[in-house]
Structure formats: C-alpha cells, structure tokens
Design a protein around this motif. Structure first.
Motif, PDB file in Angstrom:
ATOM      1  N   MET A 136       0.860  -1.191   0.000  1.00  0.00           N
ATOM      2  CA  MET A 136       0.000   0.000   0.000  1.00  0.00           C
ATOM      3  C   MET A 136       0.893   1.237   0.000  1.00  0.00           C
ATOM      4  O   MET A 136       1.570   1.513   0.996  1.00  0.00           O
ATOM      5  N   PRO A 137       0.954   1.967  -1.121  1.00  0.00           N
ATOM      6  CA  PRO A 137       1.765   3.195  -1.136  1.00  0.00           C
ATOM      7  C   PRO A 137       1.339   4.117   0.005  1.00  0.00           C
ATOM      8  O   PRO A 137       0.148   4.363   0.186  1.00  0.00           O
ATOM      9  N   PRO A 138       2.288   4.605   0.793  1.00  0.00           N
ATOM     10  CA  PRO A 138       1.919   5.430   1.953  1.00  0.00           C
ATOM     11  C   PRO A 138       1.297   6.752   1.523  1.00  0.00           C
ATOM     12  O   PRO A 138       1.678   7.325   0.500  1.00  0.00           O
ATOM     13  N   PRO A 139       0.341   7.249   2.292  1.00  0.00           N
ATOM     14  CA  PRO A 139      -0.247   8.549   1.978  1.00  0.00           C
ATOM     15  C   PRO A 139       0.754   9.663   2.279  1.00  0.00           C
ATOM     16  O   PRO A 139       1.754   9.456   2.978  1.00  0.00           O
ATOM     17  N   SER A 140       0.472  10.831   1.791  1.00  0.00           N
ATOM     18  CA  SER A 140       1.322  11.983   2.069  1.00  0.00           C
ATOM     19  C   SER A 140       1.370  12.240   3.575  1.00  0.00           C
ATOM     20  O   SER A 140       0.342  12.241   4.243  1.00  0.00           O
ATOM     21  N   GLY A 141       2.586  12.433   4.075  1.00  0.00           N
ATOM     22  CA  GLY A 141       2.740  12.715   5.500  1.00  0.00           C
ATOM     23  C   GLY A 141       2.634  11.493   6.381  1.00  0.00           C
ATOM     24  O   GLY A 141       2.348  11.599   7.576  1.00  0.00           O
ATOM     25  N   ASN A 142       2.846  10.293   5.829  1.00  0.00           N
ATOM     26  CA  ASN A 142       2.740   9.047   6.581  1.00  0.00           C
ATOM     27  C   ASN A 142       3.867   8.922   7.607  1.00  0.00           C
ATOM     28  O   ASN A 142       5.045   9.015   7.269  1.00  0.00           O
ATOM     29  N   TYR A 143       3.511   8.719   8.875  1.00  0.00           N
ATOM     30  CA  TYR A 143       4.518   8.482   9.909  1.00  0.00           C
ATOM     31  C   TYR A 143       3.833   7.960  11.166  1.00  0.00           C
ATOM     32  O   TYR A 143       2.611   7.951  11.279  1.00  0.00           O
ATOM     33  N   TYR A 144       4.665   7.494  12.103  1.00  0.00           N
ATOM     34  CA  TYR A 144       4.171   7.223  13.455  1.00  0.00           C
ATOM     35  C   TYR A 144       5.146   7.818  14.454  1.00  0.00           C
ATOM     36  O   TYR A 144       6.306   8.104  14.130  1.00  0.00           O
ATOM     37  N   VAL A 145       4.655   8.039  15.636  1.00  0.00           N
ATOM     38  CA  VAL A 145       5.452   8.647  16.698  1.00  0.00           C
ATOM     39  C   VAL A 145       5.549   7.652  17.853  1.00  0.00           C
ATOM     40  O   VAL A 145       4.523   7.154  18.338  1.00  0.00           O
TER      41      VAL A 145
END
Length: 431
Positions: free
Chosen positions: A85-94
């Motif tokens: 699944m191509p990551p969406p714009s701004g994809n991250y986790y903290v």
C-alpha cells in the motif's frame, strides 16, 4: 502483528509466510503460517487463579497497554506494508515522542470490524486514511447512510424487536444520521490524548490471551489481531473482556463491601462471592489504569458522556441505535453549552416539539425494554447464550432447544394476535 511485536513490544506470534490472494497462488487458498504461541489460553486457568495472581496478570496487561499508548500515528485507518500500500502523504508514526517517517509500514484504508460487518465491505464509500478526526467521523456517517439505503438490514441480538417493543425504522435511522452530521464537530473532545490515532487490540477475551501455566502471571502471547485498526483512542476498548464485567459503569473506584453470607444457601453464597470477586477485580483493574495509564482512564471518563454515546451509536446505526440516539440527542439540549467544542454563541441546532419528544421517548422506552429482554434471556441461558450468533458444536442442540423454549415464552408473554406473533417471528434473530 509485525508492528505489534517489533514496535509495540507485545508478545505476538511471528508470521513466516502468508497469502491473501487465493487465485494467484499455487496453493489455491488464502493462508497464514505463524509460530504456535507458548503457554495456555487464560480461559483454562483464570477461574482457578488466586487474587494476587489475577492482579499480576492485570499489571502485566497494564504494562502492555502502556506500550500501545506510547505510539500514535499520522492518520486514522489501518496498517499495511509500504510494498502493498503506497503510503499517503505525510505518513509516519510517533513512538515515545520520536517521529518515524521512513518505515516499512503505511497507513491505508480502514479494515476495522465496523467497516466490514453486516456486508459493509461491499460498500463503495471512502475508507480512508484520514488525517482529520472530523473527516473520519463524517465518513462513518456516510458509510452508515449508504449501508441503510443499499444493504439488507441484518437481524441483530442487541435488542429484541416487535409490537410493544421497538421496530427498526429506516427513515428514523436516516434522520438520526442527518442529525449526527450536524452535531459531530461539537461532540469531539478537545483532549488530544484521547483523540490520537492509536493501534489497539479490542478483543482481549480469555482465549486470546496466553499465559505461562507454571507462572500464570506471565503473558506469553496475544492472538487475534486481524481486525485491529488505527482509530481515535476513545474508540478503542480500555477494558479486557476476560474480566466478564456485565454491570453498570462503577460510579467510584471504591471496593465493593464483603457480602453478608449468613442465612444464604450454598448456591447463593457461591453466587454472592463470585459477584463480589468480579466487582473488586474490575475495580482493581481500573485503579491500576488510573495509576499507570491515566490517558486511558480519561477514555473511561469520556465514555460516560452523552457525546461519546452519540458517536458510538452512529457507528452502528445500520444495525441498531436510532431510538437511543434520538433520545440522547433530545437530552443533549440541557448540556449543549457545556460541550468543550461549543462556543457561547452557538445555539442548540434543533427545535423539538412536544410531539417529537413524546414520540422519541416512546421509541426509546421500547428499545430499552427490548435490550432488557435480551439481558434477561442471556442470563437465563447462561453458557448456552450464542454470543455473536455462534455456539460450540457440542452445545448446538442444547442451545437451539433452549432458544426455542425462550422464544415460546416471549411470544406468549408479548403477543395477543396472530399478526403480532408473525411479526416477532420475523424479527427473531436465532434461526
């Protein structure tokens, strides 16, 4: 499961291989190959464990939930590999305050139970991911509206329906969702700690939690992750199902007093002690939560509010909830100005007539009676109650017989005409 094991530090089986496309694989079937979990299901020993051991299990679970709380995400949705699944714009986790942007994990469309249950998986609706909580909650309303208008309504076991009770009503469901869309922004809590997108295990019943039989305080594994999704923390279940809590939400964290056993029969004594134990183990769990995971306890507090009740009911409007939703919304007028998101000059957006209020109250009373009847039948059937419509094979015939007997009693109690009997037959969920 990979994320839970390696990022959330949770004991989860290691997956060696899997296939989700039956037609494109030589095996010709979907499959998953993973480690067998060490230990035994908690269901095998929870009932025989001493109170200090049970508290140690709860303490271990509190530590695991603390690790789940340490990670939040950029979007609401579900977790995928970036290769799938191509990551969406701004994809991250903290995690622990540190942002991880270029990981192998991507947030994609939601696959939680409320997005697939009762044939919702076939709906052509937006499934995320979403960066905004408002967008996410509005999409839930759109999904339920589409389900109501295009899918066959399911029979459900949350409440019995029919004459003298409540009858599901498509137009009232649509009206309730229209009202939901008007007030949803005002229902969202301001506390970021409970609105953060979190990954959670919502079904911690005693067959999903494994422990060391020689050291039962040690959790060796947690299984059944397939419907886990990234949702606002207040939507995640703070309490493990194995605590078997079927009482009202406790008003305080005071322990229940010891029951008075004198004059009781042996069966009554056993039942009183059992109830006393369940209550105090649950209160002990909540005390641990307040002390160790206060953010999660704030979810417990928010879940006591009308705002959460309206959000929760909207998520299942296709199946049930319109009568309770409309009643809660009428009552919300009295506390509208107290909602954190409501400014001083924002009036309550509805003007209900006395006739509206009376009709909504009658519907709510009928729905409450239907849920109370389900609770009565559930208590009467005990272990034969088909939770979620399922029962073990070896108890199927006994369950079917018990339900048939109960159905006859309900029809005799509530029906006066052949037409009423036929209507209850039509709504009866266990066929």
């Amino acid at each position: 499961m990979d994320f839970a094991r390696n990022v959330l530090d949770t004991p989860v089986p290691r997956v060696y291989s899997w296939n989700s496309q039956a037609k494109s694989h030589p095996v010709g079937a979907e499959f998953i190959i993973m480690d067998k979990v060490e230990g035994v299901p908690l269901s095998q020993i929870w009932g025989t464990m001493k109170l200090p051991q049970k508290l140690q299990v709860l303490l271990a679970l509190t530590r695991l939930q603390k690790q789940w709380l340490s990670v939040s995400f950029s979007h609401y949705g579900s977790l995928y590999y970036t290769g799938d699944m191509p990551p969406p714009s701004g994809n991250y986790y903290v995690k622990d305050g540190k942002t991880v942007r270029d990981s192998e994990f991507a947030i994609g469309p939601a696959t939680g139970r409320d997005w697939v249950d009762a044939a919702r998986s076939v709906l052509d609706v937006e499934k995320g991911p979403w960066t905004s909580l408002t967008q996410y909650l509005q999409a839930v309303g759109t999904r339920e509206m589409e389900a109501i208008q295009s899918l066959k309504p399911p029979k459900q076991t949350a409440l019995f329906c029919g004459p003298k009770l409540y009858r599901p009503d498509t137009e009232k469901k649509i009206t309730a969702l229209a009202w939901y869309r008007q007030v949803v922004d005002a229902l969202i809590p301001k506390d970021a700690a409970i609105t953060n997108p979190c990954l959670w295990h919502n079904d911690l019943h005693d067959d999903n939690v494994f422990v060391d039989p020689h050291n039962p305080e040690k959790i060796t594994g947690i299984i059944d992750w397939q419907s886990c999704h990234i949702s606002p923390l207040f939507n995640q279940n703070p309490d493990p199902a194995f605590l078997d809590w079927n009482f009202l939400e406790p008003e305080t964290l005071d322990l229940a007093p010891r029951p008075k056993l004198s004059g009781l029969s042996p069966e009554e004594r056993s039942a009183a002690v059992h109830e006393y134990t369940i209550q105090n183990v649950f209160i002990g769990w909540r005390k641990l939560m307040l002390a160790k995971n206060p953010d999660l306890y704030r979810v417990v507090e928010f879940r006591k509010t009308a705002a959460y009740g309206l959000i929760f009911l909207a998520q299942r409007m296709f199946e049930y909830g319109e009568a309770h939703f409309q009643s809660l919304l009428v009552d919300l007028k009295d506390t509208w100005a107290d909602l954190p998101a409501v400014s001083n000059d924002m009036p309550f957006p509805f003007d209900f007539s006395e006739e509206d209020i009376e009709r909504i109250k009658l519907d709510s009373d009928g729905a409450v009676a239907g849920t109370e009847l389900v609770a009565e039948v559930k208590e009467r059937l005990g272990d034969l109650w088909p939770d979620k419509g399922f029962i073990e094979h070896e108890r199927y015939d006994d369950c079917k017989s018990a339900l048939h007997a109960v159905k006859g009693q309900i029809l005799e109690q509530l029906t006066e005409t052949d037409e009423e009997k036929a209507e209850y037959e039509r709504y009866w969920p266990f066929e």
